[in-house]
Design a protein around this motif. Sequence first.
Motif, PDB file in Angstrom:
ATOM      1  N   GLN A 126     -54.918 -19.789 -57.562  1.00 25.90           N
ATOM      2  CA  GLN A 126     -56.355 -19.888 -57.336  1.00 25.90           C
ATOM      3  C   GLN A 126     -56.763 -21.337 -57.101  1.00 25.90           C
ATOM      4  OE1 GLN A 126     -58.316 -17.978 -60.577  1.00 25.90           O
ATOM      5  NE2 GLN A 126     -57.895 -15.912 -59.819  1.00 25.90           N
ATOM      6  N   VAL A 127     -56.132 -22.246 -57.833  1.00 18.22           N
ATOM      7  CA  VAL A 127     -56.441 -23.664 -57.673  1.00 18.22           C
ATOM      8  C   VAL A 127     -56.061 -24.115 -56.262  1.00 18.22           C
ATOM      9  CG1 VAL A 127     -55.755 -25.970 -58.393  1.00 18.22           C
ATOM     10  CG2 VAL A 127     -56.309 -24.245 -60.109  1.00 18.22           C
ATOM     11  N   SER A 128     -54.901 -23.693 -55.826  1.00 16.21           N
ATOM     12  CA  SER A 128     -54.471 -24.114 -54.495  1.00 16.21           C
ATOM     13  C   SER A 128     -55.368 -23.499 -53.417  1.00 16.21           C
ATOM     14  CB  SER A 128     -53.008 -23.748 -54.263  1.00 16.21           C
ATOM     15  OG  SER A 128     -52.875 -22.332 -54.264  1.00 16.21           O
ATOM     16  N   ARG A 129     -55.971 -22.358 -53.670  1.00 14.42           N
ATOM     17  CA  ARG A 129     -56.875 -21.737 -52.691  1.00 14.42           C
ATOM     18  C   ARG A 129     -58.306 -22.238 -52.836  1.00 14.42           C
ATOM     19  NH1 ARG A 129     -55.562 -15.672 -53.888  1.00 14.42           N
ATOM     20  NH2 ARG A 129     -53.326 -15.767 -53.633  1.00 14.42           N
ATOM     21  N   GLY A 130     -58.789 -22.254 -54.116  1.00 13.79           N
ATOM     22  CA  GLY A 130     -60.203 -22.500 -54.302  1.00 13.79           C
ATOM     23  C   GLY A 130     -60.578 -23.882 -54.777  1.00 13.79           C
ATOM     24  N   GLY A 131     -59.685 -24.718 -55.139  1.00 14.96           N
ATOM     25  CA  GLY A 131     -60.034 -26.063 -55.575  1.00 14.96           C
ATOM     26  C   GLY A 131     -60.171 -26.166 -57.086  1.00 14.96           C
ATOM     27  N   LEU A 132     -60.699 -27.312 -57.526  1.00 12.64           N
ATOM     28  CA  LEU A 132     -60.772 -27.636 -58.954  1.00 12.64           C
ATOM     29  C   LEU A 132     -61.776 -26.778 -59.701  1.00 12.64           C
ATOM     30  CD1 LEU A 132     -60.558 -31.518 -58.826  1.00 12.64           C
ATOM     31  CD2 LEU A 132     -58.796 -29.915 -59.561  1.00 12.64           C
ATOM     32  N   SER A 133     -62.913 -26.452 -59.110  1.00 13.68           N
ATOM     33  CA  SER A 133     -63.933 -25.678 -59.833  1.00 13.68           C
ATOM     34  C   SER A 133     -63.392 -24.301 -60.209  1.00 13.68           C
ATOM     35  CB  SER A 133     -65.202 -25.553 -58.992  1.00 13.68           C
ATOM     36  OG  SER A 133     -64.915 -24.845 -57.796  1.00 13.68           O
ATOM     37  N   ALA A 134     -62.611 -23.705 -59.328  1.00 17.83           N
ATOM     38  CA  ALA A 134     -62.032 -22.395 -59.624  1.00 17.83           C
ATOM     39  C   ALA A 134     -61.024 -22.507 -60.757  1.00 17.83           C
ATOM     40  CB  ALA A 134     -61.363 -21.834 -58.374  1.00 17.83           C
ATOM     41  N   ARG A 135     -60.301 -23.599 -60.758  1.00 16.83           N
ATOM     42  CA  ARG A 135     -59.305 -23.800 -61.807  1.00 16.83           C
ATOM     43  C   ARG A 135     -59.978 -23.966 -63.151  1.00 16.83           C
ATOM     44  NH1 ARG A 135     -54.303 -28.014 -62.520  1.00 16.83           N
ATOM     45  NH2 ARG A 135     -53.859 -27.356 -64.626  1.00 16.83           N
ATOM     46  N   ALA A 136     -60.993 -24.750 -63.243  1.00 15.50           N
ATOM     47  CA  ALA A 136     -61.697 -24.960 -64.507  1.00 15.50           C
ATOM     48  C   ALA A 136     -62.293 -23.651 -64.984  1.00 15.50           C
ATOM     49  CB  ALA A 136     -62.776 -26.025 -64.335  1.00 15.50           C
ATOM     50  N   ARG A 137     -62.888 -22.899 -64.069  1.00 18.78           N
ATOM     51  CA  ARG A 137     -63.497 -21.632 -64.441  1.00 18.78           C
ATOM     52  C   ARG A 137     -62.410 -20.655 -64.928  1.00 18.78           C
ATOM     53  NH1 ARG A 137     -65.676 -19.646 -59.687  1.00 18.78           N
ATOM     54  NH2 ARG A 137     -63.953 -18.207 -59.490  1.00 18.78           N
ATOM     55  N   SER A 138     -61.288 -20.574 -64.245  1.00 16.92           N
ATOM     56  CA  SER A 138     -60.233 -19.637 -64.610  1.00 16.92           C
ATOM     57  C   SER A 138     -59.668 -19.955 -65.981  1.00 16.92           C
ATOM     58  CB  SER A 138     -59.118 -19.671 -63.576  1.00 16.92           C
ATOM     59  OG  SER A 138     -59.612 -19.229 -62.336  1.00 16.92           O
ATOM     60  N   LYS A 139     -59.447 -21.221 -66.231  1.00 18.36           N
ATOM     61  CA  LYS A 139     -58.907 -21.596 -67.541  1.00 18.36           C
ATOM     62  C   LYS A 139     -59.900 -21.292 -68.641  1.00 18.36           C
ATOM     63  CE  LYS A 139     -55.319 -24.904 -66.585  1.00 18.36           C
ATOM     64  NZ  LYS A 139     -54.780 -26.204 -66.871  1.00 18.36           N
TER      65      LYS A 139
END
Length: 145
Positions: A126-139
């Motif tokens: 998801q991070v590689s697709r959506g960027g940092l905001s998606a990563r923070a939200r997913s975690k």
Amino acid sequence: EMEVEELQRLLASMEKEHRNLLARMEAGEAELERLRKVEGDKAAQQDRSAQLEKEVATLREKIHHLDDMLKSQQRKVRQMIEQLQNSKTVIQAKDTAIQELKERVSYLEAENLEMHDRIEHLIEQQVSRGGLSARARSKSEYVSR
């Protein structure tokens, strides 16, 4: 086990005393019979005969008492052995249950690690697709779950 050994030692001692008393009783009965057959001083024979009859009666009582004690001790020993065997069976069953639980815990831990790895892999995708905001939200979603 020490108590069982002590009871067995007592049983052996009682059996030995039982045999000795039986031998003494038989000897007394033999002596009584011999005195009855021998001619001689009737008064002395009667006294000795009465004394031997009393002794035989006393020995019979002792033998009866020892038989009862022996049977009681044998029952106690059998009960203790049965309790010991039951305890061993219970311990073995509990050891088996513990081992099964340990195996289940190991399996679940491995499964948990695998799930963590999958989640991390999905987060990385998801991070590689959506960027940092998606990563923070997913975690943060993962932590809250």
